[in-house]
Motif scaffolding. Structure first.
Motif, PDB file in Angstrom:
ATOM      1  N   ARG A 107     -17.512  -9.642  12.403  1.00 39.27           N
ATOM      2  CA  ARG A 107     -17.094  -9.857  11.022  1.00 39.27           C
ATOM      3  C   ARG A 107     -16.809  -8.499  10.406  1.00 39.27           C
ATOM      4  O   ARG A 107     -17.583  -7.563  10.550  1.00 39.27           O
ATOM      5  N   PHE A 108     -15.665  -8.409   9.739  1.00 41.70           N
ATOM      6  CA  PHE A 108     -15.266  -7.187   9.060  1.00 41.70           C
ATOM      7  C   PHE A 108     -15.154  -7.489   7.569  1.00 41.70           C
ATOM      8  O   PHE A 108     -14.666  -8.553   7.198  1.00 41.70           O
ATOM      9  N   ALA A 109     -15.587  -6.572   6.734  1.00 38.72           N
ATOM     10  CA  ALA A 109     -15.436  -6.750   5.290  1.00 38.72           C
ATOM     11  C   ALA A 109     -15.403  -5.380   4.626  1.00 38.72           C
ATOM     12  O   ALA A 109     -16.145  -4.474   4.991  1.00 38.72           O
ATOM     13  N   ARG A 110     -14.519  -5.271   3.660  1.00 34.36           N
ATOM     14  CA  ARG A 110     -14.402  -4.009   2.924  1.00 34.36           C
ATOM     15  C   ARG A 110     -13.777  -4.294   1.573  1.00 34.36           C
ATOM     16  O   ARG A 110     -12.860  -5.100   1.457  1.00 34.36           O
ATOM     17  N   ALA A 111     -14.256  -3.643   0.536  1.00 32.59           N
ATOM     18  CA  ALA A 111     -13.683  -3.731  -0.802  1.00 32.59           C
ATOM     19  C   ALA A 111     -13.619  -2.326  -1.378  1.00 32.59           C
ATOM     20  O   ALA A 111     -14.516  -1.516  -1.153  1.00 32.59           O
ATOM     21  N   PHE A 112     -12.537  -2.040  -2.105  1.00 30.75           N
ATOM     22  CA  PHE A 112     -12.380  -0.702  -2.663  1.00 30.75           C
ATOM     23  C   PHE A 112     -11.386  -0.744  -3.814  1.00 30.75           C
ATOM     24  O   PHE A 112     -10.580  -1.662  -3.926  1.00 30.75           O
ATOM     25  N   ASN A 113     -11.461   0.275  -4.664  1.00 28.60           N
ATOM     26  CA  ASN A 113     -10.542   0.419  -5.789  1.00 28.60           C
ATOM     27  C   ASN A 113      -9.306   1.186  -5.345  1.00 28.60           C
ATOM     28  O   ASN A 113      -9.388   2.070  -4.495  1.00 28.60           O
ATOM     29  N   LEU A 114      -8.174   0.854  -5.956  1.00 20.51           N
ATOM     30  CA  LEU A 114      -6.925   1.552  -5.672  1.00 20.51           C
ATOM     31  C   LEU A 114      -6.748   2.703  -6.649  1.00 20.51           C
ATOM     32  O   LEU A 114      -7.251   2.655  -7.775  1.00 20.51           O
ATOM     33  N   PRO A 115      -5.999   3.739  -6.262  1.00 20.55           N
ATOM     34  CA  PRO A 115      -5.836   4.899  -7.137  1.00 20.55           C
ATOM     35  C   PRO A 115      -4.940   4.652  -8.342  1.00 20.55           C
ATOM     36  O   PRO A 115      -4.970   5.426  -9.295  1.00 20.55           O
ATOM     37  N   SER A 116      -4.125   3.585  -8.311  1.00 17.55           N
ATOM     38  CA  SER A 116      -3.287   3.268  -9.469  1.00 17.55           C
ATOM     39  C   SER A 116      -2.993   1.771  -9.478  1.00 17.55           C
ATOM     40  O   SER A 116      -3.277   1.067  -8.518  1.00 17.55           O
ATOM     41  N   ALA A 117      -2.405   1.309 -10.569  1.00 15.13           N
ATOM     42  CA  ALA A 117      -2.104  -0.115 -10.726  1.00 15.13           C
ATOM     43  C   ALA A 117      -1.008  -0.541  -9.755  1.00 15.13           C
ATOM     44  O   ALA A 117      -0.084   0.224  -9.471  1.00 15.13           O
ATOM     45  N   VAL A 118      -1.129  -1.765  -9.236  1.00 18.38           N
ATOM     46  CA  VAL A 118      -0.141  -2.292  -8.293  1.00 18.38           C
ATOM     47  C   VAL A 118       0.336  -3.665  -8.749  1.00 18.38           C
ATOM     48  O   VAL A 118      -0.314  -4.336  -9.553  1.00 18.38           O
ATOM     49  N   LYS A 119       1.494  -4.073  -8.220  1.00 15.04           N
ATOM     50  CA  LYS A 119       2.008  -5.418  -8.446  1.00 15.04           C
ATOM     51  C   LYS A 119       1.396  -6.317  -7.373  1.00 15.04           C
ATOM     52  O   LYS A 119       1.838  -6.322  -6.227  1.00 15.04           O
ATOM     53  N   GLU A 120       0.379  -7.070  -7.758  1.00 16.27           N
ATOM     54  CA  GLU A 120      -0.385  -7.865  -6.806  1.00 16.27           C
ATOM     55  C   GLU A 120       0.472  -8.901  -6.094  1.00 16.27           C
ATOM     56  O   GLU A 120       0.325  -9.122  -4.890  1.00 16.27           O
ATOM     57  N   ASP A 121       1.385  -9.542  -6.832  1.00 15.87           N
ATOM     58  CA  ASP A 121       2.189 -10.607  -6.252  1.00 15.87           C
ATOM     59  C   ASP A 121       3.300 -10.092  -5.332  1.00 15.87           C
ATOM     60  O   ASP A 121       3.914 -10.870  -4.600  1.00 15.87           O
ATOM     61  N   ALA A 122       3.579  -8.809  -5.321  1.00 13.66           N
ATOM     62  CA  ALA A 122       4.641  -8.247  -4.488  1.00 13.66           C
ATOM     63  C   ALA A 122       4.091  -7.524  -3.253  1.00 13.66           C
ATOM     64  O   ALA A 122       4.845  -6.905  -2.512  1.00 13.66           O
ATOM     65  N   ALA A 123       2.802  -7.613  -3.010  1.00 19.86           N
ATOM     66  CA  ALA A 123       2.194  -6.935  -1.866  1.00 19.86           C
ATOM     67  C   ALA A 123       2.553  -7.650  -0.570  1.00 19.86           C
ATOM     68  O   ALA A 123       2.774  -8.862  -0.550  1.00 19.86           O
ATOM     69  N   SER A 124       2.595  -6.887   0.519  1.00 19.86           N
ATOM     70  CA  SER A 124       2.846  -7.459   1.838  1.00 19.86           C
ATOM     71  C   SER A 124       1.887  -6.823   2.833  1.00 19.86           C
ATOM     72  O   SER A 124       1.369  -5.729   2.601  1.00 19.86           O
ATOM     73  N   ALA A 125       1.650  -7.539   3.940  1.00 18.64           N
ATOM     74  CA  ALA A 125       0.731  -7.026   4.948  1.00 18.64           C
ATOM     75  C   ALA A 125       1.235  -7.393   6.337  1.00 18.64           C
ATOM     76  O   ALA A 125       1.909  -8.407   6.517  1.00 18.64           O
ATOM     77  N   LYS A 126       0.897  -6.533   7.300  1.00 15.42           N
ATOM     78  CA  LYS A 126       1.197  -6.864   8.692  1.00 15.42           C
ATOM     79  C   LYS A 126       0.042  -6.365   9.555  1.00 15.42           C
ATOM     80  O   LYS A 126      -0.610  -5.363   9.240  1.00 15.42           O
TER      81      LYS A 126
END
Length: 153
Positions: free
Chosen positions: A110-129
């Protein structure tokens, strides 16, 4: 007994657990850097906390982390209020028969991690691969409104 000494026996001695010590240090650091949510909600003894690389480019923030042996169906990514939560589970089972014996092995990670980003982002436009065990999350930066100066009369 003299001088107030108490008898020592192996049953009364407490064992030092280096993993418990590391866990306590990690919890203190999480509290110090405002990441206490991740340690209390998602973390337990069997949870791995992968290292994260955060790269800030002109218009994007790119987060990279290693999740070896995890398929994309087993990864959960949440972004809210400029905070990212990454959770992943993996389960493998192998079976081997040789010369009259059967060997079965099961692994669960099991992997888990949470962290703050250095600036504001557009949450709905994020992508992942997820490619070759490396998760890459690309988040476009949100446009920050310019501050308007108010003149005092």
């Amino acid at each position: 007994m003299k001088f107030g000494l108490t008898p020592w026996s192996p049953s009364t001695a407490s064992r030092w657990d280096p993993f418990d010590e590391m866990r306590q240090i990690q919890e203190r650091l999480n509290r110090l850097f405002g990441e206490s949510e991740s340690s209390s909600e998602m973390m337990d003894i069997d949870t791995l906390s992968p290292l994260v690389d955060i790269k800030e480019e002109d218009n994007n923030i790119i987060v990279t982390t290693d999740l070896p042996g995890v398929s994309k169906e087993d990864v959960d990514i949440d972004i809210k209020n400029d905070r990212v939560w990454i959770k992943a589970n993996t389960h493998k089972e192998s079976k081997e028969e040789k010369e009259g014996y059967l060997m079965r092995e099961r692994t669960y990670s099991r992997f888990a991690r949470a962290f703050n980003l250095p600036s504001a982002v557009k949450e709905d436009a994020a992508s992942a691969k997820l490619e070759d065990g490396v998760l890459t999350i690309t988040m476009p930066k949100a446009e920050i409104e310019e501050k308007h100066r108010i003149m005092i009369e």
